[in-house]
Design an enzyme around this catalytic site. Structure first.
Site: not given
Ligand code: CP
Ligand code: NVA
Length: 311
Positions: A129, A293, A102, A132, A225, A265
């Site tokens: 992502h 997930r 990540r 997701q 989101d 998400c």
């Molecule tokens: N939706 C998602 O990726 O959640 P986290 O940021 O908690 O991993």
């Molecule tokens: N768009 C959000 C998604 C988090 C899972 C971010 O990148 O913070």
């Protein structure tokens, strides 16, 4: 499929195969538990940003399949700061059977994949992502029994990582994806073009409609989101002024198909992009979505680390 970096890189059959594998592993898990097909296999998880769902679902996915995951916190590796990304990839891939990362910059995931000798999974970047969106179309398919022709309207920051991956996932599966965002927060033209190119082969459609009330008409899925994604904190104040007309509240949901589901998400900023009433109300699918997930992640590691074929 060696890595899982961007949904646009997959073939339609690979993408469908992952959905089918997730379904099979979910059923197996819920009827007594998964078989230890990843016994002795390990997944290194690099995090530059916080996480609940991604971290825990990958960790549990590995555990349920008999393998083990290793969490590497933002301060641990310091990707690109303490050590070059290419060196991290070459060292880590001698210790583990797969890498999940990540990151802020998508280029860092590409660089990891370039130098890694084991599969790399993109666990979120500023650009996309994919984990997701894989999981989300799995949830939509589970709810509606099909994906073809399902109208999913993303309301909010249409230029963000989640919207981008949803466009690609919808395009791979014949969905009608609508992005409803303020001017300046629509997806980049090249992203739309890429999604439309994929859509041409599946009968999917990608549309942009600025007015959210118009956009959600006939929607079977309303998706939202956060207005400010991780890494954009400096813009938060400005975004708070621009996005309120895009809040997913009961009045907006009332304009959609009566059987519409609402997805997010997570994490959610309750009272901003989504109200408590909607998030906790009868249309909400958000917690089933979060659960999935786990099942989608299992499909990824089972295929990439365990060699389970896609069909
Ligand atoms: N939706 C998602 O990726 O959640 P986290 O940021 O908690 O991993
Ligand atoms: N768009 C959000 C998604 C988090 C899972 C971010 O990148 O913070």
């Amino acid at each position: 499929m060696k890595h899982f970096l961007c949904i646009a890189d997959l073939t339609v059959d690979e993408f469908e195969g992952l959905l089918n594998l997730a379904e099979r592993l979910k059923k197996e898990y819920l009827s007594g538990g998964n078989k230890p097909i990843l016994a002795g296999k390990t997944l290194g998880m690099i995090f530059q940003k916080p996480s609940l769902r991604t971290r825990v679902s990958f960790d549990m996915a590995m555990l349920h399949l008999g393998g083990q995951a290793l969490y590497l916190s933002p301060n641990e590796i310091q990707l690109g700061k303490r050590e070059a990304v290419s060196d991290v990839a070459r060292v880590l891939s001698r210790y583990v059977h797969g890498i999940m990362a990540r990151v802020f910059a998508y280029d860092d995931v590409l660089e990891l994949a370039r130098w890694s000798s084991v599969p790399v999974i993109n666990g979120l970047s500023d650009y996309n992502h994919p984990c997701q969106a894989l999981s989300d179309v799995f949830t939509v398919r589970e709810r509606f029994g099909t994906l073809r022709g399902i109208r999913l309207v993303f309301v909010g920051d249409g230029s963000n990582n989640v919207a981008t991956s949803l466009m690609f996932a919808g395009a791979q599966t014949g969905m009608d994806i609508v992005i409803s965002a303020p001017a300046g927060y629509m997806p980049k033209p090249e992203t739309v073009a890429k999604a439309r190119q994929l859509a041409a082969g599946t009968g999917a459609s990608i549309s942009l409609i600025e007015n959210p009330k118009e956009a959600v008409r006939g929607a079977q899925v309303i998706y939202t989101d956060v207005w400010t994604s991780m890494g954009q904190e400096a813009e938060a104040e400005e975004r708070q002024k621009i996005f309120p007309p895009y809040q997913v509240n009961s009045a907006l949901v009332a304009l959609a198909d009566p059987k519409a589901i609402v997805m997010h998400c997570l994490p959610a900023h309750r009272g901003q992009e989504i109200t408590d009433e909607v998030m906790d109300g009868p249309h909400s699918a958000v917690f089933d979505q979060a659960e999935n997930r786990l099942h989608a992640q299992k499909a990824l590691v089972a295929h990439l680390l365990g060699g389970v074929p896609l069909s």
